[in-house]
Design an enzyme around this catalytic site. Sequence first.
Site, PDB file in Angstrom:
ATOM      1  N   HIS A 157      -7.481  -5.225  -1.698  1.00  0.00           N
ATOM      2  CA  HIS A 157      -6.313  -4.495  -1.208  1.00  0.00           C
ATOM      3  C   HIS A 157      -5.754  -5.096   0.085  1.00  0.00           C
ATOM      4  O   HIS A 157      -4.531  -5.130   0.274  1.00  0.00           O
ATOM      5  CB  HIS A 157      -6.698  -3.032  -0.969  1.00  0.00           C
ATOM      6  N   GLU A 204      -9.044  -4.514  -6.574  1.00  0.00           N
ATOM      7  CA  GLU A 204      -8.553  -3.245  -6.039  1.00  0.00           C
ATOM      8  C   GLU A 204      -9.025  -2.046  -6.849  1.00  0.00           C
ATOM      9  O   GLU A 204      -8.877  -0.904  -6.410  1.00  0.00           O
ATOM     10  CB  GLU A 204      -7.027  -3.256  -5.961  1.00  0.00           C
ATOM     11  N   SER A 209       0.833  -1.194   0.000  1.00  0.00           N
ATOM     12  CA  SER A 209       0.000   0.000   0.000  1.00  0.00           C
ATOM     13  C   SER A 209       0.876   1.255   0.000  1.00  0.00           C
ATOM     14  O   SER A 209       1.701   1.426  -0.892  1.00  0.00           O
ATOM     15  CB  SER A 209      -0.966  -0.023   1.191  1.00  0.00           C
TER      16      SER A 209
END
Length: 267
Positions: free
Chosen positions: A246, A191, A136
Amino acid sequence: MATIPDTQVRPMSVGGIDYRISIALPDGPVPAGGFPVFYLLDADAGFATVAETHRRLSRRPDATGVAPAVIVGIGHGSGALYDTRQRERDYVPKGLQPAGEGGAEAFLDFIETRLKPEIGAALPLDPRRQALIGHSLSGYFVLWTMVRHTRAFQSYVAISPSLWRDAGLETDIPAIRGEISRVFIAVGEWEEALAPWQAGRGDTNDIASRRAARSMVGNARAFAAKLGGHIGAGRVRFEIFPDEDHASVFGIAVSRAMRILSEAHLT
């Protein structure tokens, strides 16, 4: 409280900022030149996952292709799973933050001038076989380091990198100078769109709009393609993991990254 075998924790601080450094030690004899070392960001959330995954896989390198390595997790001193304020400070450069904020440069300097020398003095590490791993926002920091400070590490793993934070990073790829062994960029299928299990929630429109705007899959794919064109497609691996989002993609991508990093260290 459960403990992870063959691990140790070392508190460190710099400029009044506290870090929790977690280290996982491999089994077996030290290779000629020392062990490869994987530096893991966001270690408060991911160290146990990465250490246990690697410990399990490296028991049978003949079967898994995963060689023993030292894992150094860099966590924040607050004890939070994800400390938003400290992540924004450490993983984002000043040019992307309000005036006077953003400390990616200082954080990398801490890794290079404090952390690496201290760990290297205590453990038999091979400085020619170093990898940086992030997810991330810390995945963005991994790619920022690779582009702007290429020689800091030899291999780079960016899982779900937040490239939407810095549209200019891809355009700077041609300026990369320095040898890169392997780069692994991974994202989850869901995502960039609404996952099936999220259908029917009251906030689905907001989620779908945010994911579309951030273009996590498209940005990662484009970055990997451009990088491969610059340093050689054989050095860059890009994967989209089906049916992952994610949060869930981290565990499965880490397992794949271990083999890719070992390939780099065995060639």
